[in-house]
Design a protein around this motif. Structure first.
Motif, PDB file in Angstrom:
ATOM      1  N   GLY A 195     -12.362  24.476 -38.968  1.00 41.05           N
ATOM      2  CA  GLY A 195     -12.320  24.591 -37.512  1.00 41.05           C
ATOM      3  C   GLY A 195     -13.683  24.493 -36.880  1.00 41.05           C
ATOM      4  N   PRO A 196     -14.650  25.381 -37.214  1.00 40.54           N
ATOM      5  CA  PRO A 196     -15.972  25.304 -36.628  1.00 40.54           C
ATOM      6  C   PRO A 196     -16.676  24.004 -36.932  1.00 40.54           C
ATOM      7  N   ALA A 197     -16.454  23.433 -38.133  1.00 38.99           N
ATOM      8  CA  ALA A 197     -17.148  22.195 -38.461  1.00 38.99           C
ATOM      9  C   ALA A 197     -16.708  21.072 -37.562  1.00 38.99           C
ATOM     10  N   SER A 198     -15.388  21.004 -37.273  1.00 36.36           N
ATOM     11  CA  SER A 198     -14.901  19.932 -36.430  1.00 36.36           C
ATOM     12  C   SER A 198     -15.379  20.075 -34.998  1.00 36.36           C
ATOM     13  N   GLN A 199     -15.799  21.294 -34.600  1.00 34.53           N
ATOM     14  CA  GLN A 199     -16.231  21.518 -33.238  1.00 34.53           C
ATOM     15  C   GLN A 199     -17.746  21.529 -33.097  1.00 34.53           C
ATOM     16  N   ALA A 200     -18.455  21.398 -34.218  1.00 31.43           N
ATOM     17  CA  ALA A 200     -19.904  21.552 -34.171  1.00 31.43           C
ATOM     18  C   ALA A 200     -20.549  20.529 -33.261  1.00 31.43           C
ATOM     19  N   HIS A 201     -20.106  19.272 -33.383  1.00 31.63           N
ATOM     20  CA  HIS A 201     -20.711  18.235 -32.561  1.00 31.63           C
ATOM     21  C   HIS A 201     -20.416  18.465 -31.085  1.00 31.63           C
ATOM     22  N   ALA A 202     -19.128  18.834 -30.791  1.00 33.08           N
ATOM     23  CA  ALA A 202     -18.739  18.982 -29.392  1.00 33.08           C
ATOM     24  C   ALA A 202     -19.431  20.169 -28.741  1.00 33.08           C
ATOM     25  N   GLN A 203     -19.759  21.219 -29.517  1.00 34.72           N
ATOM     26  CA  GLN A 203     -20.305  22.430 -28.947  1.00 34.72           C
ATOM     27  C   GLN A 203     -21.835  22.475 -29.001  1.00 34.72           C
ATOM     28  N   SER A 204     -22.452  21.424 -29.533  1.00 33.32           N
ATOM     29  CA  SER A 204     -23.890  21.479 -29.741  1.00 33.32           C
ATOM     30  C   SER A 204     -24.668  21.598 -28.436  1.00 33.32           C
ATOM     31  N   ALA A 205     -24.197  20.928 -27.372  1.00 33.67           N
ATOM     32  CA  ALA A 205     -24.930  20.941 -26.113  1.00 33.67           C
ATOM     33  C   ALA A 205     -24.450  22.052 -25.182  1.00 33.67           C
ATOM     34  N   ASN A 206     -23.162  22.133 -24.965  1.00 34.21           N
ATOM     35  CA  ASN A 206     -22.605  23.115 -24.031  1.00 34.21           C
ATOM     36  C   ASN A 206     -21.461  23.861 -24.701  1.00 34.21           C
ATOM     37  N   PRO A 207     -21.695  25.088 -25.124  1.00 27.99           N
ATOM     38  CA  PRO A 207     -20.618  25.852 -25.757  1.00 27.99           C
ATOM     39  C   PRO A 207     -19.428  26.005 -24.827  1.00 27.99           C
ATOM     40  N   VAL A 208     -18.245  25.917 -25.411  1.00 25.98           N
ATOM     41  CA  VAL A 208     -17.014  25.995 -24.629  1.00 25.98           C
ATOM     42  C   VAL A 208     -16.689  27.451 -24.322  1.00 25.98           C
ATOM     43  N   PRO A 209     -16.327  27.771 -23.071  1.00 28.15           N
ATOM     44  CA  PRO A 209     -15.904  29.146 -22.769  1.00 28.15           C
ATOM     45  C   PRO A 209     -14.695  29.533 -23.613  1.00 28.15           C
ATOM     46  N   SER A 210     -14.693  30.751 -24.102  1.00 27.16           N
ATOM     47  CA  SER A 210     -13.580  31.200 -24.938  1.00 27.16           C
ATOM     48  C   SER A 210     -12.304  31.292 -24.108  1.00 27.16           C
ATOM     49  N   HIS A 211     -11.192  30.985 -24.750  1.00 30.98           N
ATOM     50  CA  HIS A 211      -9.898  31.054 -24.066  1.00 30.98           C
ATOM     51  C   HIS A 211      -8.841  31.451 -25.085  1.00 30.98           C
ATOM     52  N   ALA A 212      -7.963  32.356 -24.702  1.00 24.67           N
ATOM     53  CA  ALA A 212      -6.910  32.826 -25.598  1.00 24.67           C
ATOM     54  C   ALA A 212      -5.687  31.922 -25.480  1.00 24.67           C
ATOM     55  N   TRP A 213      -5.292  31.329 -26.590  1.00 25.73           N
ATOM     56  CA  TRP A 213      -4.110  30.468 -26.630  1.00 25.73           C
ATOM     57  C   TRP A 213      -3.009  31.180 -27.409  1.00 25.73           C
ATOM     58  N   SER A 214      -1.784  31.023 -26.971  1.00 24.27           N
ATOM     59  CA  SER A 214      -0.667  31.678 -27.661  1.00 24.27           C
ATOM     60  C   SER A 214      -0.466  31.111 -29.061  1.00 24.27           C
TER      61      SER A 214
END
Length: 275
Positions: free
Chosen positions: A37-56
């Motif tokens: 999970g974190p590895a797949s998001q590393a590139h996308a989050q490198s510049a602007n971290p995504v605000p946390s959001h709770a998903w069902s």
């Protein structure tokens, strides 16, 4: 009292090794799931971290809120489908949202499918059926690019799976419009600044607006609500078997825990006379 003879000692280590291997594989799989999970998001989050959001649907016990999925389809149908197709999805698949066959047929019938042309060469269409795929609004990728300033709107059938950052990044992107670009950043004509887009720029205009759709269940269609719902729908479309996989994972964990207990009890019984 006749006491059952224990298994030959050479069999015990083999059985215990098998149980240990199963538990090791479970641990490796759990660690890999957390790492992917974190590895797949590393590139996308490198510049602007995504605000946390709770998903069902997050977590090993997550489930889809089908009311949100249905509202998300309404957002897709009224907003997103003007530019994006979902060609891997059929109208019949929408029954998985908790709709009846009659409701699915009514939704399909509201859309038209091309059937060629008449004697004069004019296009002929027919109402869609449950077996028809949701069609793309453009006949070819070239026409799609020509209508969108050279950018080809991606098909959204599996968008949540392939989009870097997944559901939370998609939500942040939909709600990230309207901010001022950093000093010195030039946004060309036909593009929009969005801190959660690649390079901070995107060709898609802001798609969501307060009151842009009307929800059948009376939910207030704020921009944030629409973003939550359409992302939930896109995640459901991309991962229709997510809940089934979660249930299977829980069964596997329970089975391995029971196997561990039984193996431990077997070991105690076999070696109970050894001092």
């Amino acid at each position: 009292m006749i006491r059952a003879a224990p298994f030959p000692p050479r069999i015990v280590p083999r059985a215990m090794r098998r149980a240990a291997i199963c538990l090791s594989l479970l641990s490796v799989a759990a660690g890999a799931a957390g790492a992917i999970g974190p590895a797949s998001q590393a590139h996308a989050q490198s510049a602007n971290p995504v605000p946390s959001h709770a998903w069902s649907f997050s977590g090993p016990l997550g489930t889809f809120d089908m009311a949100a999925v249905q509202r998300g389809y309404a957002v897709y149908d009224h907003v997103c489908s003007a530019c994006h197709g979902m060609t891997a999805l059929t109208y019949g698949d929408l029954g998985g949202m908790g709709l009846t066959e009659e409701q699915v047929a009514r939704i399909a019938h509201a859309h038209r499918m091309p059937t060629g042309g008449d004697a004069a060469g004019k296009p002929v269409t027919r109402p869609a059926t449950a077996d028809d795929h949701l069609r793309s609004p453009y006949a070819t990728p070239a026409l799609a690019a020509a209508a969108n300033h050279g950018a080809h709107p991606p098909d959204q059938s599996r968008l949540e799976v392939v989009y870097p950052g997944g559901a939370s990044r998609m939500r942040a992107l939909l709600l990230g419009y309207g901010q001022a670009p950093p000093a010195g950043m030039q946004v060309p004509a036909g593009s929009f600044y969005n801190p959660y887009a690649a390079n901070g720029m995107i060709a898609m205009p802001p798609p969501l607006h307060d009151g842009g759709v009307t929800y059948a269940d009376g939910t207030a269609p704020t921009t944030a609500q629409q973003a939550d719902d359409v992302v939930t729908f896109l995640t459901w479309a991309a991962r229709p078997h997510l809940e089934e996989r979660h249930r299977t994972g829980v069964r596997v964990v329970v089975f391995l825990l029971v196997l561990l207990v039984l193996t431990f009890c077997l070991k105690r019984r076999i070696w109970s006379d050894v001092h």
